[in-house]
Each structure stands twice: as C-alpha cells, then as structure tokens.
Write a protein that holds these residues in place. Structure first.
Motif, short mmCIF file in Angstrom:
data_model
loop_
_atom_site.label_atom_id
_atom_site.label_comp_id
_atom_site.label_asym_id
_atom_site.label_seq_id
_atom_site.Cartn_x
_atom_site.Cartn_y
_atom_site.Cartn_z
N SER A 133 0.79 -1.22 0.00
CA SER A 133 0.00 0.00 0.00
C SER A 133 0.83 1.28 0.00
O SER A 133 0.27 2.36 0.07
CB SER A 133 -0.91 0.01 1.22
OG SER A 133 -0.13 0.00 2.40
N HIS A 134 2.16 1.18 -0.06
CA HIS A 134 2.97 2.39 0.06
C HIS A 134 4.26 2.28 -0.76
O HIS A 134 4.93 1.27 -0.71
CB HIS A 134 3.32 2.61 1.54
CG HIS A 134 4.03 3.89 1.80
ND1 HIS A 134 3.38 5.08 1.85
CD2 HIS A 134 5.34 4.16 1.99
CE1 HIS A 134 4.26 6.05 2.10
NE2 HIS A 134 5.46 5.50 2.17
N THR B 119 0.85 10.82 -12.91
CA THR B 119 1.68 10.39 -11.78
C THR B 119 3.06 11.01 -11.87
O THR B 119 3.58 11.55 -10.88
CB THR B 119 1.77 8.85 -11.75
OG1 THR B 119 0.45 8.30 -11.63
CG2 THR B 119 2.62 8.37 -10.59
N SER C 210 -0.68 10.39 -4.75
CA SER C 210 -1.60 9.50 -4.06
C SER C 210 -2.54 8.91 -5.10
O SER C 210 -3.17 9.66 -5.86
CB SER C 210 -2.39 10.28 -3.01
OG SER C 210 -3.34 9.44 -2.40
N ILE C 211 -2.58 7.61 -5.17
CA ILE C 211 -3.45 6.94 -6.13
C ILE C 211 -4.40 6.05 -5.35
O ILE C 211 -3.98 5.26 -4.50
CB ILE C 211 -2.63 6.09 -7.12
CG1 ILE C 211 -1.68 6.98 -7.92
CG2 ILE C 211 -3.56 5.30 -8.06
CD1 ILE C 211 -0.73 6.22 -8.81
N SER C 212 -5.67 6.20 -5.62
CA SER C 212 -6.66 5.34 -4.96
C SER C 212 -7.84 5.15 -5.89
O SER C 212 -8.06 5.92 -6.82
CB SER C 212 -7.11 5.97 -3.64
OG SER C 212 -7.71 7.22 -3.87
N ARG C 213 -8.58 4.14 -5.63
CA ARG C 213 -9.78 3.87 -6.40
C ARG C 213 -10.96 4.46 -5.65
O ARG C 213 -11.10 4.26 -4.45
CB ARG C 213 -9.98 2.36 -6.57
CG ARG C 213 -11.15 2.04 -7.48
CD ARG C 213 -11.29 0.55 -7.68
NE ARG C 213 -12.36 0.25 -8.58
CZ ARG C 213 -13.66 0.31 -8.27
NH1 ARG C 213 -14.02 0.68 -7.07
NH2 ARG C 213 -14.59 0.03 -9.16
N VAL C 214 -11.77 5.22 -6.36
CA VAL C 214 -12.94 5.85 -5.75
C VAL C 214 -14.17 5.10 -6.26
O VAL C 214 -14.32 4.91 -7.47
CB VAL C 214 -13.01 7.34 -6.15
CG1 VAL C 214 -14.24 7.99 -5.55
CG2 VAL C 214 -11.75 8.07 -5.70
N ARG D 170 -19.28 9.46 -8.66
CA ARG D 170 -17.85 9.76 -8.66
C ARG D 170 -17.49 10.76 -9.75
O ARG D 170 -16.79 11.74 -9.50
CB ARG D 170 -17.06 8.46 -8.86
CG ARG D 170 -15.57 8.69 -9.08
CD ARG D 170 -14.84 7.44 -9.53
NE ARG D 170 -15.43 6.93 -10.76
CZ ARG D 170 -15.71 5.64 -10.98
NH1 ARG D 170 -15.42 4.72 -10.10
NH2 ARG D 170 -16.25 5.25 -12.10
#
Length: 146
Positions: free
Chosen positions: A9-10, A55, A66-70, A112
């Motif tokens: 996760s990092h 990115t 910061s990359i995340s799925r919404v 979204r």
C-alpha cells in the motif's frame, strides 16, 4: 540504495526518482509502450497513459502522489472531503443544482464522475482567481509597498 521502496500500500519516492520524473515529463501527445520479455511492443491504453503521465507530473512537481480507487457512488461526507468543503456546503450545492446528487433511501449520494467534475471545475476557478490576483498585483506594483 533503491530508487523506490514498495509495499502493498505504500511506495517511498527517493530524490533521484523525483529528479528523474522532472527530466522525463512527456508531452501531451506522447505515447507509452511496454516491451515484453520476448521483445514485443505493447501499446499502453489511453487511460493508463494518462495515469502514468499524471503520476510523473505529480512526482515531479510535488515529490509525492496518491493513487486510490474511488467507488462509483460516494457518500456526502466523502464527496465533501474530496471537494474540500463542509458537508453543509455540499448539501446546499446539491439542493441548488450546482452538483448532481441522488437518494438511496434517505441518504444523499453523489456519482464519482460528478464529484471529479466539480473538483476540476473548482481547481480551474482557483487557478483563474490566482492569475487575476497576479495580474492585479502586476498592474499595481509599488502601490502597496511600505
């Protein structure tokens, strides 16, 4: 020393990676390909190309990303956080039609894509306001000096 350290996760970005990102920023019209182990060139789809370039830009400009799925449907609390406003302000915007919303039972939800649209719109408004302030400052140079 490794350029990046990764876990599930990092990812930690080193100064070298940040400098490489600054010198590697690609033009909008650029393409990205991946070469397989047998030498085949694989084209990267437009959505992934955009993600990679965004990115790299974030790393080059901020030293972080910061990359995340919404999820497709977002609660009012999450949407307000994404937009940097209070939930009360978000609900006023929803009632006035500034942002589309829908109900799931008695709860207000947001799509979204609609929240991301509003996010881009707010960023454009901030940038325009900043440019207007800079122009004002340039036009009135020396007026506010002590």
């Amino acid at each position: 020393m490794n350029a990046t350290l990764a876990s599930a996760s990092h990812i930690t970005i080193s100064d070298t990676v940040m400098q490489d990102a600054q010198t590697t920023l690609a033009a909008e019209a650029s393409t990205i390909t991946i070469q397989s182990s047998n030498g085949d060139q694989l084209a990267v789809p437009e959505s992934l190309r955009r993600l990679i370039l965004d990115t790299l830009t974030s790393v080059a400009q901020n030293g972080e990303v910061s990359i995340s799925r919404v999820p497709e449907e977002i609660t009012s609390t999450v949407a307000a956080d994404m937009l940097g406003v209070s939930r009360t302000t978000l609900m006023k915007w929803a009632r006035s039609g500034k942002i589309d919303s829908f109900k799931v039972g008695s709860h207000t939800r947001f799509k979204r894509d609609e929240v991301l649209r509003m996010q881009r719109e707010r960023e454009a408004e901030k940038a325009a306001a900043f440019e207007k302030l800079r122009a004002f400052d340039d036009d009135h140079a020396g007026v506010f000096d002590n």
